[in-house]
Design an enzyme around this catalytic site. Sequence first.
Site, PDB file in Angstrom:
ATOM      1  N   GLU A  96       0.595  -1.245   0.026  1.00  0.00           N
ATOM      2  CA  GLU A  96       0.051   0.181  -0.019  1.00  0.00           C
ATOM      3  C   GLU A  96       0.804   1.289   0.044  1.00  0.00           C
ATOM      4  O   GLU A  96       1.924   1.422   0.407  1.00  0.00           O
ATOM      5  CB  GLU A  96      -1.049   0.091   1.316  1.00  0.00           C
ATOM      6  CG  GLU A  96      -1.947  -1.330   1.239  1.00  0.00           C
ATOM      7  CD  GLU A  96      -2.682  -1.266   2.609  1.00  0.00           C
ATOM      8  OE1 GLU A  96      -3.416  -2.125   2.610  1.00  0.00           O
ATOM      9  OE2 GLU A  96      -2.471  -0.321   3.457  1.00  0.00           O
ATOM     10  N   CYS A 131       3.375   8.585   0.993  1.00  0.00           N
ATOM     11  CA  CYS A 131       3.477   7.695   2.090  1.00  0.00           C
ATOM     12  C   CYS A 131       3.908   6.335   1.382  1.00  0.00           C
ATOM     13  O   CYS A 131       3.058   5.612   0.696  1.00  0.00           O
ATOM     14  CB  CYS A 131       2.755   7.698   3.184  1.00  0.00           C
ATOM     15  SG  CYS A 131       3.199   6.451   4.444  1.00  0.00           S
ATOM     16  N   CYS A 149       6.036  -6.458   7.396  1.00  0.00           N
ATOM     17  CA  CYS A 149       7.202  -6.166   8.020  1.00  0.00           C
ATOM     18  C   CYS A 149       7.426  -7.002   9.079  1.00  0.00           C
ATOM     19  O   CYS A 149       6.463  -7.555   9.676  1.00  0.00           O
ATOM     20  CB  CYS A 149       6.877  -4.741   8.554  1.00  0.00           C
ATOM     21  SG  CYS A 149       8.091  -3.866   9.575  1.00  0.00           S
ATOM     22  N   CYS A 184       5.899  -4.049  15.492  1.00  0.00           N
ATOM     23  CA  CYS A 184       5.500  -3.056  16.577  1.00  0.00           C
ATOM     24  C   CYS A 184       3.866  -3.358  16.967  1.00  0.00           C
ATOM     25  O   CYS A 184       3.082  -3.576  15.824  1.00  0.00           O
ATOM     26  CB  CYS A 184       5.620  -1.677  15.915  1.00  0.00           C
ATOM     27  SG  CYS A 184       7.336  -1.364  15.371  1.00  0.00           S
ATOM     28  N   CYS A 191       1.088  -1.163  15.196  1.00  0.00           N
ATOM     29  CA  CYS A 191       1.104  -1.234  13.835  1.00  0.00           C
ATOM     30  C   CYS A 191       0.524  -2.404  13.031  1.00  0.00           C
ATOM     31  O   CYS A 191       0.682  -3.436  13.266  1.00  0.00           O
ATOM     32  CB  CYS A 191       2.546  -1.065  13.400  1.00  0.00           C
ATOM     33  SG  CYS A 191       2.610  -0.887  11.619  1.00  0.00           S
ATOM     34  N   GLY A 237       6.627  -1.628   6.216  1.00  0.00           N
ATOM     35  CA  GLY A 237       8.019  -2.089   6.236  1.00  0.00           C
ATOM     36  C   GLY A 237       9.073  -1.212   6.925  1.00  0.00           C
ATOM     37  O   GLY A 237       8.713  -0.102   7.197  1.00  0.00           O
ATOM     38  N   GLU A 238      10.003  -1.827   7.231  1.00  0.00           N
ATOM     39  CA  GLU A 238      11.447  -1.001   7.998  1.00  0.00           C
ATOM     40  C   GLU A 238      12.185  -0.754   6.715  1.00  0.00           C
ATOM     41  O   GLU A 238      12.858  -1.865   6.331  1.00  0.00           O
ATOM     42  CB  GLU A 238      11.902  -1.883   8.940  1.00  0.00           C
ATOM     43  CG  GLU A 238      13.169  -1.415   9.590  1.00  0.00           C
ATOM     44  CD  GLU A 238      13.427  -0.213   9.982  1.00  0.00           C
ATOM     45  OE1 GLU A 238      12.912   0.271  10.996  1.00  0.00           O
ATOM     46  OE2 GLU A 238      14.165   0.799   9.418  1.00  0.00           O
ATOM     47  N   SER A 279      11.819   6.687   7.550  1.00  0.00           N
ATOM     48  CA  SER A 279      11.580   6.194   8.853  1.00  0.00           C
ATOM     49  C   SER A 279      11.876   5.030   9.424  1.00  0.00           C
ATOM     50  O   SER A 279      11.762   4.044   8.767  1.00  0.00           O
ATOM     51  CB  SER A 279      10.032   6.423   9.044  1.00  0.00           C
ATOM     52  OG  SER A 279       9.365   6.060  10.314  1.00  0.00           O
ATOM     53  N   ASN A 337      -4.469   5.386  15.374  1.00  0.00           N
ATOM     54  CA  ASN A 337      -5.586   5.043  14.470  1.00  0.00           C
ATOM     55  C   ASN A 337      -6.063   3.544  14.825  1.00  0.00           C
ATOM     56  O   ASN A 337      -5.547   2.580  14.594  1.00  0.00           O
ATOM     57  CB  ASN A 337      -5.265   4.956  12.903  1.00  0.00           C
ATOM     58  CG  ASN A 337      -6.247   5.589  11.896  1.00  0.00           C
ATOM     59  OD1 ASN A 337      -7.358   5.576  12.423  1.00  0.00           O
ATOM     60  ND2 ASN A 337      -6.034   5.222  10.843  1.00  0.00           N
ATOM     61  N   CYS A 360      -0.163   6.586   8.128  1.00  0.00           N
ATOM     62  CA  CYS A 360       1.272   5.996   7.587  1.00  0.00           C
ATOM     63  C   CYS A 360       1.539   5.138   8.829  1.00  0.00           C
ATOM     64  O   CYS A 360       1.470   5.666   9.843  1.00  0.00           O
ATOM     65  CB  CYS A 360       2.306   7.167   7.205  1.00  0.00           C
ATOM     66  SG  CYS A 360       2.119   7.804   5.706  1.00  0.00           S
TER      67      CYS A 360
HETATM   68  S1  SF4 Z   1       5.938  -1.030   9.440  1.00  0.00           S
HETATM   69 FE1  SF4 Z   1       6.987   0.268  10.888  1.00  0.00          FE
HETATM   70  S2  SF4 Z   1       5.559   0.757  12.588  1.00  0.00           S
HETATM   71 FE2  SF4 Z   1       4.840  -1.047  11.433  1.00  0.00          FE
HETATM   72  S3  SF4 Z   1       5.865  -3.067  12.411  1.00  0.00           S
HETATM   73 FE3  SF4 Z   1       7.278  -2.336  10.658  1.00  0.00          FE
HETATM   74  S4  SF4 Z   1       8.486  -0.929  11.566  1.00  0.00           S
HETATM   75 FE4  SF4 Z   1       7.008  -1.134  13.053  1.00  0.00          FE
END
Ligand code: SF4
Length: 342
Positions: free
Chosen positions: A93, A106, A113, A117, A120, A159-160, A191, A290, A333
């Site tokens: 997305e 974004c 991912c 977290c 998320c 994703g990271e 980020s 959110n 995001c």
């Molecule tokens: S996308 Fe970002 S906030 Fe979500 S789990 Fe991965 S690192 Fe964490």
Amino acid sequence: MTMINFFDIPLDTYKSWCASHKLPAFTLRQVHEWVTKKNTISFDKMTNISVKNQAKLSEILTINPFKTCQSLPASDGSATKYIFELANHVFIEAVAIQEKGYETLCISSQAGCPVDCKFCLTGVGGLKKNLSMPEIVAQLAVILSKGHSITHVVFMGMGEPLLNLKSVLPALDWLQSDWGFNLSKRHITVSTSGYLAGIKELIKNNIALNLAFSVGSANPKTRATIMPIEERNPIVEVAQTLAQYCNMHNRKLTLEYTLLKHVNDDLESAQQLANLAQYLKAKVNLINLNPHPKIPFQPVSNATLAAFKQALINQNIRTTVRYSKGQDVIAACGQLGESNLS
Ligand code: SF4
């Protein structure tokens, strides 16, 4: 014949590539101009290329690597979520967010991912795959071709990014170079959840980026409960490494902080965050959660958000609040991934 992606062809091989495919020497230059300057990704709209060569290109070359692209505009017009389908029913997305006077995209760097977290939605589904460089760049190219005027890009989608630097770094070249989409370097932010090896790689290779650090909590114990990455990437070491990085490049650092009711929203948490921001000379961006049935947390009240913000301002921390736009398309995001959760 195997299709090759346009973004994978090095610029300095355009002429030889055209020669080997019996196309006029300048054909790829023309395609490049349409894609990067005229927001056009369909060969049949590239009117300075003959119809015969348009057909030939479409047999051997692809610009858009996605099988399908679905757009979900928010009812308030503030954002549009795009869901791209990759092979094997994997979805990613991206969200185009209308701001005052500019538009931010974004973008995703991974399908799913692995960082998990707990606040998320992307983390809930786990990692499906690292995106290739063309799969990252094409998110921008496709969305530009739909009429958006993107000026800012944030790697805050799925994703990271620092876990996929192999694709993210060449994608950044396409986004910010004058030979590519020529977006301002100052308008691109990557980020991270604090992946130490990735930050160290940026330092080692002297790569200057605007970084945003997703803090979760400045208290290591609390952080460990909501961000499992804390176990191997302790925030104290992450902060020291980020300080080293920022000293090298004089780039702005943003601390992203998602407020979770009764978890990280008290004034002591605000003080710990202020201490971190002072140490890193960073500004803070507060985000209220959110909410979603699959996320085990609740957002904070407006009063709590205001008090937390004020506590930071009282410590002279530059603080902004990012309001999640397009709530009805889950366009926050860092909280994307609904389409991956079936
Ligand atoms: S996308 Fe970002 S906030 Fe979500 S789990 Fe991965 S690192 Fe964490």
